[in-house]
Write a protein that holds these residues in place. Structure first.
Motif, PDB file in Angstrom:
ATOM      1  N   LYS A   1       0.801  -1.216   0.000  1.00 49.06           N
ATOM      2  CA  LYS A   1       0.000   0.000   0.000  1.00 49.06           C
ATOM      3  C   LYS A   1       0.832   1.264   0.000  1.00 49.06           C
ATOM      4  O   LYS A   1       1.929   1.334   0.563  1.00 49.06           O
ATOM      5  CB  LYS A   1      -0.962   0.017   1.198  1.00 49.06           C
ATOM      6  CG  LYS A   1      -1.942  -1.124   1.156  1.00 49.06           C
ATOM      7  CD  LYS A   1      -3.259  -0.794   1.779  1.00 49.06           C
ATOM      8  CE  LYS A   1      -4.200  -1.961   1.524  1.00 49.06           C
ATOM      9  NZ  LYS A   1      -5.532  -1.749   1.948  1.00 49.06           N
ATOM     10  N   GLY A   2       0.258   2.250  -0.578  1.00 50.61           N
ATOM     11  CA  GLY A   2       0.909   3.553  -0.593  1.00 50.61           C
ATOM     12  C   GLY A   2       1.844   3.692  -1.777  1.00 50.61           C
ATOM     13  O   GLY A   2       1.952   2.828  -2.647  1.00 50.61           O
ATOM     14  N   TRP A   3       2.518   4.839  -1.776  1.00 45.58           N
ATOM     15  CA  TRP A   3       3.431   5.174  -2.869  1.00 45.58           C
ATOM     16  C   TRP A   3       4.743   5.686  -2.308  1.00 45.58           C
ATOM     17  O   TRP A   3       4.805   6.262  -1.211  1.00 45.58           O
ATOM     18  CB  TRP A   3       2.826   6.269  -3.771  1.00 45.58           C
ATOM     19  CG  TRP A   3       1.648   5.760  -4.569  1.00 45.58           C
ATOM     20  CD1 TRP A   3       1.639   5.235  -5.814  1.00 45.58           C
ATOM     21  CD2 TRP A   3       0.294   5.726  -4.120  1.00 45.58           C
ATOM     22  NE1 TRP A   3       0.376   4.864  -6.193  1.00 45.58           N
ATOM     23  CE2 TRP A   3      -0.477   5.161  -5.150  1.00 45.58           C
ATOM     24  CE3 TRP A   3      -0.372   6.105  -2.937  1.00 45.58           C
ATOM     25  CZ2 TRP A   3      -1.848   4.967  -5.067  1.00 45.58           C
ATOM     26  CZ3 TRP A   3      -1.742   5.903  -2.847  1.00 45.58           C
ATOM     27  CH2 TRP A   3      -2.467   5.330  -3.924  1.00 45.58           C
ATOM     28  N   SER A   4       5.762   5.495  -3.130  1.00 44.67           N
ATOM     29  CA  SER A   4       7.056   6.087  -2.812  1.00 44.67           C
ATOM     30  C   SER A   4       7.443   6.977  -3.973  1.00 44.67           C
ATOM     31  O   SER A   4       6.635   7.216  -4.881  1.00 44.67           O
ATOM     32  CB  SER A   4       8.079   4.990  -2.570  1.00 44.67           C
ATOM     33  OG  SER A   4       9.304   5.573  -2.170  1.00 44.67           O
ATOM     34  N   TYR A   5       8.687   7.415  -3.978  1.00 47.82           N
ATOM     35  CA  TYR A   5       9.106   8.339  -5.033  1.00 47.82           C
ATOM     36  C   TYR A   5      10.540   8.029  -5.422  1.00 47.82           C
ATOM     37  O   TYR A   5      11.314   7.454  -4.650  1.00 47.82           O
ATOM     38  CB  TYR A   5       8.989   9.797  -4.566  1.00 47.82           C
ATOM     39  CG  TYR A   5       9.589  10.061  -3.211  1.00 47.82           C
ATOM     40  CD1 TYR A   5       8.845   9.856  -2.057  1.00 47.82           C
ATOM     41  CD2 TYR A   5      10.926  10.476  -3.077  1.00 47.82           C
ATOM     42  CE1 TYR A   5       9.397  10.077  -0.813  1.00 47.82           C
ATOM     43  CE2 TYR A   5      11.481  10.686  -1.826  1.00 47.82           C
ATOM     44  CZ  TYR A   5      10.697  10.494  -0.703  1.00 47.82           C
ATOM     45  OH  TYR A   5      11.247  10.712   0.539  1.00 47.82           O
ATOM     46  N   ILE A   6      10.859   8.420  -6.631  1.00 48.10           N
ATOM     47  CA  ILE A   6      12.197   8.152  -7.157  1.00 48.10           C
ATOM     48  C   ILE A   6      12.547   9.264  -8.128  1.00 48.10           C
ATOM     49  O   ILE A   6      11.674   9.866  -8.733  1.00 48.10           O
ATOM     50  CB  ILE A   6      12.229   6.755  -7.829  1.00 48.10           C
ATOM     51  CG1 ILE A   6      13.649   6.311  -8.072  1.00 48.10           C
ATOM     52  CG2 ILE A   6      11.432   6.752  -9.117  1.00 48.10           C
ATOM     53  CD1 ILE A   6      13.725   4.839  -8.377  1.00 48.10           C
ATOM     54  N   ARG A   7      13.874   9.496  -8.255  1.00 49.15           N
ATOM     55  CA  ARG A   7      14.332  10.595  -9.103  1.00 49.15           C
ATOM     56  C   ARG A   7      14.942  10.025 -10.381  1.00 49.15           C
ATOM     57  O   ARG A   7      15.618   9.010 -10.347  1.00 49.15           O
ATOM     58  CB  ARG A   7      15.404  11.362  -8.320  1.00 49.15           C
ATOM     59  CG  ARG A   7      15.579  12.787  -8.708  1.00 49.15           C
ATOM     60  CD  ARG A   7      16.284  13.550  -7.594  1.00 49.15           C
ATOM     61  NE  ARG A   7      16.929  14.717  -8.194  1.00 49.15           N
ATOM     62  CZ  ARG A   7      18.216  14.992  -8.128  1.00 49.15           C
ATOM     63  NH1 ARG A   7      19.008  14.194  -7.476  1.00 49.15           N
ATOM     64  NH2 ARG A   7      18.716  16.031  -8.727  1.00 49.15           N
ATOM     65  N   LEU A   8      14.715  10.681 -11.486  1.00 52.68           N
ATOM     66  CA  LEU A   8      15.209  10.187 -12.786  1.00 52.68           C
ATOM     67  C   LEU A   8      16.733  10.015 -12.810  1.00 52.68           C
ATOM     68  O   LEU A   8      17.223   8.967 -13.247  1.00 52.68           O
ATOM     69  CB  LEU A   8      14.723  11.125 -13.903  1.00 52.68           C
ATOM     70  CG  LEU A   8      14.982  10.645 -15.329  1.00 52.68           C
ATOM     71  CD1 LEU A   8      14.256   9.344 -15.597  1.00 52.68           C
ATOM     72  CD2 LEU A   8      14.536  11.694 -16.351  1.00 52.68           C
ATOM     73  N   PRO A   9      17.506  10.991 -12.334  1.00 53.72           N
ATOM     74  CA  PRO A   9      18.975  10.798 -12.363  1.00 53.72           C
ATOM     75  C   PRO A   9      19.414   9.579 -11.560  1.00 53.72           C
ATOM     76  O   PRO A   9      20.411   8.925 -11.908  1.00 53.72           O
ATOM     77  CB  PRO A   9      19.496  12.090 -11.740  1.00 53.72           C
ATOM     78  CG  PRO A   9      18.430  13.106 -11.965  1.00 53.72           C
ATOM     79  CD  PRO A   9      17.152  12.351 -11.910  1.00 53.72           C
ATOM     80  N   GLU A  10      18.680   9.243 -10.502  1.00 53.63           N
ATOM     81  CA  GLU A  10      19.033   8.058  -9.707  1.00 53.63           C
ATOM     82  C   GLU A  10      18.820   6.795 -10.536  1.00 53.63           C
ATOM     83  O   GLU A  10      19.607   5.842 -10.440  1.00 53.63           O
ATOM     84  CB  GLU A  10      18.171   7.989  -8.439  1.00 53.63           C
ATOM     85  CG  GLU A  10      18.544   9.047  -7.396  1.00 53.63           C
ATOM     86  CD  GLU A  10      17.559   9.100  -6.239  1.00 53.63           C
ATOM     87  OE1 GLU A  10      17.830   9.854  -5.265  1.00 53.63           O
ATOM     88  OE2 GLU A  10      16.529   8.413  -6.280  1.00 53.63           O
ATOM     89  N   LEU A  11      17.788   6.774 -11.343  1.00 55.81           N
ATOM     90  CA  LEU A  11      17.536   5.638 -12.240  1.00 55.81           C
ATOM     91  C   LEU A  11      18.676   5.518 -13.245  1.00 55.81           C
ATOM     92  O   LEU A  11      19.193   4.410 -13.505  1.00 55.81           O
ATOM     93  CB  LEU A  11      16.215   5.843 -12.990  1.00 55.81           C
ATOM     94  CG  LEU A  11      14.927   5.397 -12.295  1.00 55.81           C
ATOM     95  CD1 LEU A  11      13.725   5.758 -13.142  1.00 55.81           C
ATOM     96  CD2 LEU A  11      14.929   3.913 -12.006  1.00 55.81           C
ATOM     97  N   GLU A  12      19.067   6.631 -13.800  1.00 55.73           N
ATOM     98  CA  GLU A  12      20.156   6.626 -14.808  1.00 55.73           C
ATOM     99  C   GLU A  12      21.452   6.132 -14.169  1.00 55.73           C
ATOM    100  O   GLU A  12      22.199   5.336 -14.755  1.00 55.73           O
ATOM    101  CB  GLU A  12      20.334   8.031 -15.402  1.00 55.73           C
ATOM    102  CG  GLU A  12      19.163   8.436 -16.312  1.00 55.73           C
ATOM    103  CD  GLU A  12      19.122   9.940 -16.613  1.00 55.73           C
ATOM    104  OE1 GLU A  12      19.847  10.722 -15.941  1.00 55.73           O
ATOM    105  OE2 GLU A  12      18.353  10.334 -17.490  1.00 55.73           O
ATOM    106  N   ALA A  13      21.711   6.572 -12.952  1.00 54.99           N
ATOM    107  CA  ALA A  13      22.941   6.140 -12.256  1.00 54.99           C
ATOM    108  C   ALA A  13      22.906   4.645 -12.000  1.00 54.99           C
ATOM    109  O   ALA A  13      23.935   3.950 -12.115  1.00 54.99           O
ATOM    110  CB  ALA A  13      23.085   6.921 -10.953  1.00 54.99           C
TER     111      ALA A  13
END
Lengths: 354, 604
Positions: free
Chosen positions: B489-501
């Motif tokens: 349940k619920g949501w979290s968050y993530i940043r695009l540059p972190e995905l690229e890294a």
């Protein structure tokens, strides 16, 4: 601690100041009220209103001051404001007799029948601080006068009967009730009232009233008896004397009175016929009318009534007298005299005839 | 100190420690004390006015009493001397001064204000000037509260809130109506419903009213006669009374504004002469219409009992408006509550009585129209609709009249607002060079909500999505922060540059939940104020917006960028503008300064 002491000191100071203030207000209110009463006695009603208003301003919750103001306002004709004050008093004391009475009178003035009757009843059964019995009785008489004024005679009679059942043993009051019942067309009830008075007291007024009640019910023998008793107690009373004289004439003429011999009954019925014929002849002569044939034949038959007693003919003679009287009523524009004994006798006979 | 004394002090301290009451509880207890002191103060104030009235004006019976001509002028002169020479902080009606204490001076109201208000206003009102005691009582209550707050060394935040607590106590005591006191302070002084202070305000108001009733009795302010049920056709008359109240109140505010402006430009020596001149005007009118003198509650009571005809009622209403205008604009210390009630009552009663004569349908009583009219002028002038409705309800104790009151007061409020948008006290404050908030302004200011700023929901990747797949999908969206749905349940968050890294580190085939911590993002809802969401954005760069009925249903997302767009802020850093000569500078508040109500700030 300092704060608590300061609060206590302020409480003490405020108590002192407030007590002085209240005492001053009370004194001023009383002074204005007293002055208002003096002005009322001097018939300075407008000035009295101002003084009562001031008294009330100093003592908003005083019933007495507000009532005095309302009563003074009624005297000066300011009924709207009086109504407002009385309504407020009524809310604070719904059982106050005087307040309800005044509200009833105001409602009567503006023609609100239901409200007036409701308030009158509340006044009659409410609380009165002084002379409660007299005030209740007077309130009821007020109500009765109002009902009669609005042509509600049945309701007025009902109130009178209610009052008769509730009032203490007071012969003059009951006489008054009886006379009012007579006046409003309830002679049987009036007779009961007078009999009730006479069962405990010997009262000329009650005898006279009883006589009147019996007279109204066409019981002339009983009326004669009552009038005789009244006259015996008040021999100088001309009204009783006149009434008795009329009753005597009626009884002497009435052929249907009890315990008459058949001869006497025949004589009276013949007398009835001759008086009715005379009345019709007088009327015809006065009007200059040419009588219809039916009338003429009636009159001829009446003239034939034999002075010799034919006792079996008594009912026929009575019937003939009635017919002559009815012919007279049809022929004559002018009514018979108010105290015409013949009219009373024939009216009684007409009621008795099925 | 003796051993016994030390022992006593230690026991007392231990007892206090044992009580271990919290700051909030202490504040509530203090509120009761404030209410008691304010109540005592108002009782003495009320009695002082009465005594002065008795001995200066006497009774109003009979016309042409010459004492009436000079008493208001003399009283005005004495009051002017007191507030101009001795108690300078006691000028004005008292409401704006209390608001200034709340918003500018950290709740500081000098105690000299209380004394000055007491002496000056009791003199002015008792001698017949057409002003009321409620506003001064409000400020005196605030002053008492401020003093107690200083004695008990309240923290700054509580000191700010103490003034409205005392104000509510003062006005509730003056009116003998606790609900009205609370509502007025919340509507006008605090200018909003603050949970932090409402409990204290209620306690103080109730305590004050208990004290007043202890000393002066339980009598309501007015004795209202019995009122009949309202017929539907009558509501038209009540609406008409509301229209009249609205028009007159707008005119009144406009006239006060104009006259105030003109009077302020007169030479300073006229400050003593103005209250005298206003008092003379009152005295002259009072020769023929003594009913307009003083607060006028007795006359309202008489009007409720059908004492006056319609023409007299209208004349009294208009004359009262005129003399109040002069007294207030001249600077005679006193309040506006009582005169507005009087004016509304008379005008409403006059129109109602006129309607009773000519209206074809059966109507109520003049008393009912007086009562309803009372609230209309008040609602139009002060723009406190709830206060005006409850006030009439409290003073009449009649529920029968509530519907006409609501209709008439609301009509008056809207008409006055449309003709003169600036509320009365705000207008006065601006004339005096101060900008104070008002509930009216807050009502008219639109509040931005989350739904005004959020962006539409996109398909969010789950924690089980691979890093490569997530990157390929999110690169198309063109934003920096993204929501990720969590397993439980619920949501979290993530940043695009972190995905690229992560891809560069060779983790492209691993799932998001294995690579990133995925902390839980706080949920918000579309109806929340944007201000509330903004605070959460400090700790979480993107917020999921969900449905209140279905919390697992995502309806949108919100970032700081979205908030900026909603507020109309361009992207990039904000450069401050230099302060010019025309800028308004509000002096820094110090506990030693006081707002006097004439645009000046003096040491207390």
């Amino acid at each position: 601690m300092a704060v608590v002491f300061t609060m206590a000191a302020m409480f003490a100071l405020t108590t002192l100041v407030a007590n002085t203030y209240r005492a001053q207000r009370r004194a001023r209110a009383e002074a204005h009220f007293a002055k208002g009463n003096v002005l009322l006695r001097e018939s300075e009603n407008h000035k009295a209103v101002s003084e009562f208003r001031e008294a009330l301003a100093y003592s908003h919750d005083s019933f007495q001051y507000r009532l005095a103001l309302a009563l003074a306002l009624i005297k000066v004709g300011d009924l709207g404001e009086a109504q407002a004050h009385l309504s407020e008093l009524q809310e604070s004391d719904p059982t106050s007799g005087i307040v309800n009475l005044k509200l009833a009178q105001l409602a009567a003035r503006r023609g609100d029948f239901q409200q007036a009757v409701t308030y009158y009843h509340r006044a009659i059964y409410g609380q009165w601080t002084s002379q409660p019995e007299q005030n209740r009785i007077q309130a009821r008489f007020d109500l009765i006068a109002f009902l009669v004024g609005r042509k509600a005679k049945k309701e007025a009679i009902g109130e009178l009967l209610q009052m008769a059942g509730e009032v203490p043993d007071d012969p003059p009051l009951k006489d008054r009730i009886g006379n009012m019942l007579l006046e409003y067309g309830a002679p049987a009830n009036a007779a009961d009232i007078f009999q009730d008075v006479l069962s405990e007291h010997v009262d000329a007024g009650a005898y006279f009233g009883l006589g009147q009640a019996n007279f109204a019910q066409a019981d002339y023998t009983a009326a004669q008896h009552a009038f005789r008793r009244a006259l015996h107690m008040q021999p100088d009373n001309q009204e009783i004397r006149q009434r008795l004289a009329l009753t005597d004439q009626i009884v002497a003429l009435d052929p249907t009175v009890a315990r008459l011999s058949s001869a006497e009954r025949y004589d009276r019925s013949r007398q009835l016929v001759s008086k009715a014929l005379a009345a019709l002849e007088r009327c015809a002569g006065a009007e200059g009318e040419v009588l219809p044939d039916t009338f003429s034949s009636l009159m001829a038959e009446a003239r034939k009534a034999s002075p010799r007693r034919r006792e079996g003919e008594t009912p026929h003679l009575i019937s003939l007298a009635e017919q002559l009287w009815q012919a007279r009523a049809k022929l004559c524009a002018s009514p018979p005299q108010k105290d015409e004994p013949l009219a009373f006798v024939l009216a009684k006979i007409a009621k008795q005839t099925p | 100190m003796t051993d016994a004394g030390t022992q006593l002090k230690r026991s007392y301290a231990t007892w206090l420690d044992w009580l271990t009451i919290s700051e909030t509880q202490r504040f509530l207890i203090l509120s009761i004390f404030i209410g008691i002191f304010a109540g005592l103060m108002v009782v003495c104030f009320h009695i002082a006015i009465e005594f002065i009235s008795w001995y200066s004006l006497g009774s109003f019976t009979g016309r042409y009493n010459l004492v009436r001509l000079i008493a208001p002028a003399a009283g005005g002169l004495v009051a002017a001397f007191l507030v101009l020479r001795v108690f300078r902080a006691a000028q004005g009606s008292g409401v704006n001064q209390t608001k200034a204490a709340l918003y500018i001076y950290d709740g500081h109201v000098p105690f000299s204000t209380v004394l000055g208000k007491f002496l000056a206003c009791s003199t002015a009102i008792g001698s017949g000037n057409s002003l009321g005691p409620e506003d001064p009582a409000l400020q005196m209550g605030a002053g008492v509260a401020s003093l107690l707050g200083r004695i008990f060394h309240l923290p700054r935040e509580n000191m700010r809130l103490i003034a409205p607590v005392g104000a509510a106590a003062g006005i509730a005591a003056a009116f003998n109506t606790p609900i009205t006191g609370v509502l007025f302070v919340m509507e006008e002084v605090v200018a909003g419903w603050s949970a932090a202070v409402v409990g204290s305000i209620v306690l103080a108001a109730v305590s004050a009213v208990v004290v007043v009733r202890w000393f002066l009795g339980n009598e309501p302010l007015f004795r209202v006669p019995h009122l009949e049920n309202v017929s539907p056709s009558d509501l038209i008359v009540y609406a008409a009374i509301g229209i009249a109240g609205g028009l007159l109140s707008a005119l009144f505010i406009h006239l006060v504004e104009r006259l105030h402006e003109r009077v302020e430009h007169l030479p300073s020596w006229t400050k003593y002469a103005r209250p005298v001149a206003a008092g003379l005007v009152v005295g002259i009118v009072g020769l023929w219409f003594p009913e307009v003198m003083g607060a006028g509650y007795g006359t309202i009571d008489n009007a409720l009992h059908n004492r006056f005809l319609w023409d007299t009622l209208l004349a009294l209403g208009l004359l009262k408006m005129m003399v109040t205008l002069f007294c207030f604009s001249a600077g005679t210390p006193g309040g506006m509550f009582a005169p507005t009630l009087f004016t509304g009552a008379m005008v409403g009663g006059g129109l109602g009585a006129l309607a009773l004569r000519y209206w074809p349908f059966p109507g109520g009583s003049t008393g009912a129209y007086v009562l309803v009219g009372m609230g209309t002028f008040f609602a139009g002038v002060f723009r406190a609709p709830m206060t005006s409705i409850f006030m009439v309800f409290e003073v009449s104790a009649s529920y029968v009249i509530i519907l006409p009151v609501m209709i008439a007061n609301t009509v008056a409020y809207f008409i006055s607002r449309s003709l003169h948008p600036v509320p009365f006290f705000t207008m006065l404050a601006r004339q005096e060079g101060v900008d104070l908030p008002s509930a009216e302004e807050r009502r008219t200011t639109a509040i931005l909500r989350v739904e005004d700023a959020m962006r539409s929901p996109e398909t969010v990747p789950s924690g089980g999505t691979t890093v490569a797949d997530a990157l390929a999908y999110l690169q198309k969206l063109g934003q920096e922060w993204f929501l990720v749905s969590r397993e439980y349940k619920g949501w979290s968050y993530i940043r695009l540059p972190e995905l690229e890294a992560a891809v560069q580190a060779g983790k492209q085939e691993q799932t998001l939940r294995n690579v990133f911590p995925l902390p839980l993002a706080p949920r918000i809802y579309p109806d929340l104020a944007l201000d509330t969401a903004l605070r959460l954005l400090g700790s979480c760069p993107i917020l999921p917006v969900t449905n209140r009925a279905h919390p697992d249903q995502l309806v949108g997302s919100l970032t700081l960028e979205d908030v900026h767009k909603a507020y109309g802020i361009a992207p990039g850093p904000i450069s401050p503008e230099p302060v010019g000569a025309d800028s308004e500078i509000i002096p820094a508040s110090g506990a030693r300064e006081a707002y006097t109500g004439d645009g000046e700030f003096r040491e207390s």
